[in-house]
Motif scaffolding. Structure first.
Motif, PDB file in Angstrom:
ATOM      1  N   GLY A   1      31.636 -52.179  -8.565  1.00  0.00           N
ATOM      2  CA  GLY A   1      32.496 -53.094  -7.842  1.00  0.00           C
ATOM      3  C   GLY A   1      31.820 -53.491  -6.557  1.00  0.00           C
ATOM      4  O   GLY A   1      31.198 -52.661  -5.898  1.00  0.00           O
ATOM      5  N   GLN A   2      31.909 -54.764  -6.199  1.00  0.00           N
ATOM      6  CA  GLN A   2      31.256 -55.228  -4.973  1.00  0.00           C
ATOM      7  C   GLN A   2      32.127 -54.913  -3.778  1.00  0.00           C
ATOM      8  O   GLN A   2      33.335 -55.089  -3.803  1.00  0.00           O
ATOM      9  CB  GLN A   2      30.995 -56.737  -5.047  1.00  0.00           C
ATOM     10  N   THR A   3      31.499 -54.445  -2.714  1.00  0.00           N
ATOM     11  CA  THR A   3      32.202 -54.080  -1.492  1.00  0.00           C
ATOM     12  C   THR A   3      31.669 -54.908  -0.342  1.00  0.00           C
ATOM     13  O   THR A   3      30.468 -54.966  -0.124  1.00  0.00           O
ATOM     14  CB  THR A   3      32.002 -52.591  -1.165  1.00  0.00           C
ATOM     15  N   GLY A   4      32.546 -55.525   0.403  1.00  0.00           N
ATOM     16  CA  GLY A   4      32.145 -56.297   1.572  1.00  0.00           C
ATOM     17  C   GLY A   4      32.425 -55.539   2.846  1.00  0.00           C
ATOM     18  O   GLY A   4      32.861 -54.390   2.841  1.00  0.00           O
ATOM     19  N   GLU A   5      32.208 -56.181   3.970  1.00  0.00           N
ATOM     20  CA  GLU A   5      32.395 -55.534   5.259  1.00  0.00           C
ATOM     21  C   GLU A   5      33.852 -55.211   5.527  1.00  0.00           C
ATOM     22  O   GLU A   5      34.165 -54.364   6.353  1.00  0.00           O
ATOM     23  CB  GLU A   5      31.845 -56.431   6.370  1.00  0.00           C
ATOM     24  N   ASP A   6      34.779 -55.917   4.806  1.00  0.00           N
ATOM     25  CA  ASP A   6      36.199 -55.620   5.002  1.00  0.00           C
ATOM     26  C   ASP A   6      36.622 -54.378   4.255  1.00  0.00           C
ATOM     27  O   ASP A   6      37.758 -53.922   4.385  1.00  0.00           O
ATOM     28  CB  ASP A   6      37.061 -56.806   4.565  1.00  0.00           C
TER      29      ASP A   6
ATOM     30  N   SER B   1      27.726 -54.296  -0.635  1.00  0.00           N
ATOM     31  CA  SER B   1      27.160 -53.245  -1.459  1.00  0.00           C
ATOM     32  C   SER B   1      27.911 -53.187  -2.765  1.00  0.00           C
ATOM     33  O   SER B   1      28.962 -53.813  -2.926  1.00  0.00           O
ATOM     34  CB  SER B   1      27.243 -51.893  -0.739  1.00  0.00           C
ATOM     35  N   LEU B   2      27.364 -52.432  -3.686  1.00  0.00           N
ATOM     36  CA  LEU B   2      28.040 -52.186  -4.951  1.00  0.00           C
ATOM     37  C   LEU B   2      28.470 -50.732  -4.996  1.00  0.00           C
ATOM     38  O   LEU B   2      27.651 -49.829  -4.859  1.00  0.00           O
ATOM     39  CB  LEU B   2      27.104 -52.487  -6.133  1.00  0.00           C
ATOM     40  N   ARG B   3      29.747 -50.516  -5.173  1.00  0.00           N
ATOM     41  CA  ARG B   3      30.266 -49.181  -5.392  1.00  0.00           C
ATOM     42  C   ARG B   3      30.086 -48.845  -6.863  1.00  0.00           C
ATOM     43  O   ARG B   3      30.458 -49.633  -7.730  1.00  0.00           O
ATOM     44  CB  ARG B   3      31.734 -49.124  -5.002  1.00  0.00           C
ATOM     45  N   ALA B   4      29.487 -47.687  -7.163  1.00  0.00           N
ATOM     46  CA  ALA B   4      29.267 -47.250  -8.535  1.00  0.00           C
ATOM     47  C   ALA B   4      30.394 -46.324  -8.971  1.00  0.00           C
ATOM     48  O   ALA B   4      30.801 -45.438  -8.208  1.00  0.00           O
ATOM     49  CB  ALA B   4      27.920 -46.536  -8.656  1.00  0.00           C
ATOM     50  N   TYR B   5      30.882 -46.537 -10.195  1.00  0.00           N
ATOM     51  CA  TYR B   5      31.983 -45.740 -10.741  1.00  0.00           C
ATOM     52  C   TYR B   5      31.577 -45.098 -12.065  1.00  0.00           C
ATOM     53  O   TYR B   5      30.788 -45.664 -12.828  1.00  0.00           O
ATOM     54  CB  TYR B   5      33.209 -46.613 -11.010  1.00  0.00           C
ATOM     55  N   LEU B   6      32.136 -43.947 -12.329  1.00  0.00           N
ATOM     56  CA  LEU B   6      32.049 -43.334 -13.647  1.00  0.00           C
ATOM     57  C   LEU B   6      33.461 -42.981 -14.074  1.00  0.00           C
ATOM     58  O   LEU B   6      34.152 -42.201 -13.401  1.00  0.00           O
ATOM     59  CB  LEU B   6      31.178 -42.069 -13.614  1.00  0.00           C
TER      60      LEU B   6
ATOM     61  N   ALA C   1      26.763 -45.504  -4.201  1.00  0.00           N
ATOM     62  CA  ALA C   1      26.764 -46.901  -3.772  1.00  0.00           C
ATOM     63  C   ALA C   1      25.343 -47.429  -3.785  1.00  0.00           C
ATOM     64  O   ALA C   1      24.388 -46.691  -3.522  1.00  0.00           O
ATOM     65  CB  ALA C   1      27.365 -47.043  -2.379  1.00  0.00           C
ATOM     66  N   LEU C   2      25.193 -48.711  -4.110  1.00  0.00           N
ATOM     67  CA  LEU C   2      23.920 -49.409  -4.031  1.00  0.00           C
ATOM     68  C   LEU C   2      24.047 -50.432  -2.915  1.00  0.00           C
ATOM     69  O   LEU C   2      24.939 -51.289  -2.952  1.00  0.00           O
ATOM     70  CB  LEU C   2      23.594 -50.111  -5.349  1.00  0.00           C
ATOM     71  N   VAL C   3      23.157 -50.370  -1.934  1.00  0.00           N
ATOM     72  CA  VAL C   3      23.274 -51.200  -0.741  1.00  0.00           C
ATOM     73  C   VAL C   3      22.052 -52.091  -0.589  1.00  0.00           C
ATOM     74  O   VAL C   3      20.915 -51.614  -0.711  1.00  0.00           O
ATOM     75  CB  VAL C   3      23.435 -50.317   0.521  1.00  0.00           C
TER      76      VAL C   3
ATOM     77  N   GLY D   1      38.691 -44.844  -6.379  1.00  0.00           N
ATOM     78  CA  GLY D   1      37.986 -43.856  -5.581  1.00  0.00           C
ATOM     79  C   GLY D   1      37.792 -44.225  -4.140  1.00  0.00           C
ATOM     80  O   GLY D   1      36.950 -43.657  -3.473  1.00  0.00           O
ATOM     81  N   GLY D   2      38.547 -45.169  -3.608  1.00  0.00           N
ATOM     82  CA  GLY D   2      38.313 -45.587  -2.240  1.00  0.00           C
ATOM     83  C   GLY D   2      37.290 -46.694  -2.226  1.00  0.00           C
ATOM     84  O   GLY D   2      36.808 -47.153  -3.237  1.00  0.00           O
ATOM     85  N   SER D   3      36.969 -47.170  -1.046  1.00  0.00           N
ATOM     86  CA  SER D   3      36.054 -48.286  -0.918  1.00  0.00           C
ATOM     87  C   SER D   3      35.087 -48.046   0.198  1.00  0.00           C
ATOM     88  O   SER D   3      35.246 -47.180   1.025  1.00  0.00           O
ATOM     89  CB  SER D   3      36.847 -49.565  -0.650  1.00  0.00           C
ATOM     90  N   GLY D   4      34.033 -48.858   0.219  1.00  0.00           N
ATOM     91  CA  GLY D   4      33.104 -48.783   1.330  1.00  0.00           C
ATOM     92  C   GLY D   4      31.682 -48.732   0.871  1.00  0.00           C
ATOM     93  O   GLY D   4      31.380 -48.546  -0.285  1.00  0.00           O
ATOM     94  N   GLY D   5      30.770 -48.847   1.814  1.00  0.00           N
ATOM     95  CA  GLY D   5      29.365 -48.927   1.488  1.00  0.00           C
ATOM     96  C   GLY D   5      28.606 -47.659   1.755  1.00  0.00           C
ATOM     97  O   GLY D   5      27.407 -47.619   1.588  1.00  0.00           O
TER      98      GLY D   5
END
Length: 288
Positions: A24-29, A94-99, A106-108, A46-50
């Motif tokens: 999932g893509q994560t922005g500064e917000d 960034s991209l948040r990685a999920y399983l 995260a990939l930043v 799982g929450g959000s963020g970079g």
């Protein structure tokens, strides 16, 4: 934990196939959402963020272990806006990685091409500023002082007395990993250093109970650099991901354009091999 990459979409393809991650893509917000192979957005659990988190305050306030984020009964997480495969990434996202719906990494996107392409380890702490002062007092360096990351938490970048770089994470809205110690997730972090006694003294002062206390169950080891790498290799942290079969995983890494840096070898915590992705970010595969 997070990978600093020049090409986040290439990272999505590599790690998605290697570990079965969705993104999932994560922005500064701080908004994010899970994105499957078809690009459809689902609920983020799982929450959000970079910034990744490899800490768990369950037995001590600061620990190198991923906490599971508690969920309130009957309360759903707010889904965010996810990017679709092939969609251009913007600096600061960034991209948040999920399983299986839980955040695992995260990939930043690197904002400066001179920055190293690496996997970064985060130490969980309830007070990043206080821990930064203890790092300085212990002979380490605070490279980037503690700073807020939106409403997600507070981050900082530091180095130990030998120069091994690590990060700090004081959680706010983002607690950390939702899964660990299973195939495709974080399993171990090893510090390769020139002086293990000095490393034990430095990190033992910062995280004594988590590393050496009577109830310690750490996910963090120390070993001499020369045990695995050439003697000239600088001290560094190496993130380990659990796999069912190291040899099979090595074949997948090669097929996806990665490289085997160190063939499989035996450790006290399992059978490991050091590899890098197609962009040069190194990590280890671990078979318990």
């Amino acid at each position: 934990m997070e990978a600093q990459l020049s090409d986040v979409e290439a990272g999505r393809r590599f790690y998605g196939e290697l570990f079965g991650w969705t993104f999932g893509q994560t922005g500064e917000d701080g908004e994010d959402g899970e994105t499957g192979e078809d690009g459809e957005t689902g609920e983020s659990e799982g929450g959000s963020g970079g910034s990744g988190d490899a800490g768990d305050p369950a037995s001590e306030s600061e620990r190198l272990k991923e906490p599971e984020r508690p969920k309130e009964p009957g309360k759903a997480e707010r889904p965010g806006k996810a990017g679709r495969p092939g969609e251009p990434q913007q600096p600061g996202t960034s991209l948040r990685a999920y399983l299986e719906g839980e955040p695992v990494a995260a990939l930043v996107r690197k904002t400066d091409g001179r920055m190293p392409t690496v996997w970064s380890v985060y130490f969980h702490t309830p007070d990043a500023r206080a821990l930064a002062e203890r790092i300085r007092a212990g002979g380490g360096q605070v490279v980037t002082p503690p700073h807020p990351v939106g409403e997600l938490g507070t981050a900082a970048l530091a180095a130990d007395p030998e120069g091994a770089v690590f990060a700090l994470w004081e959680p706010g809205g983002h607690r950390g990993f939702g899964r660990r110690h299973e195939p495709g997730t974080f399993a171990w972090a090893e510090l390769y250093t020139r002086d293990t006694e000095a490393a034990n003294a430095f990190y033992g002062d910062l995280f004594h109970d988590a590393l050496f206390g009577p109830d310690a169950d750490p996910d963090f080891g120390r070993a001499p650099v020369a045990d695995v790498f050439p003697a000239e290799m600088p001290p560094h942290f190496l993130v380990h991901f659990l796999v069912r079969d190291v040899e099979a995983a090595l074949g997948t890494v090669a097929r996806l354009g990665g490289r085997v840096r160190v063939p499989p070898f035996e450790t006290s915590y399992g059978r490991a091999a050091v590899v890098s992705d197609g962009q040069g970010a190194s990590f280890a595969l671990l078979q318990r």
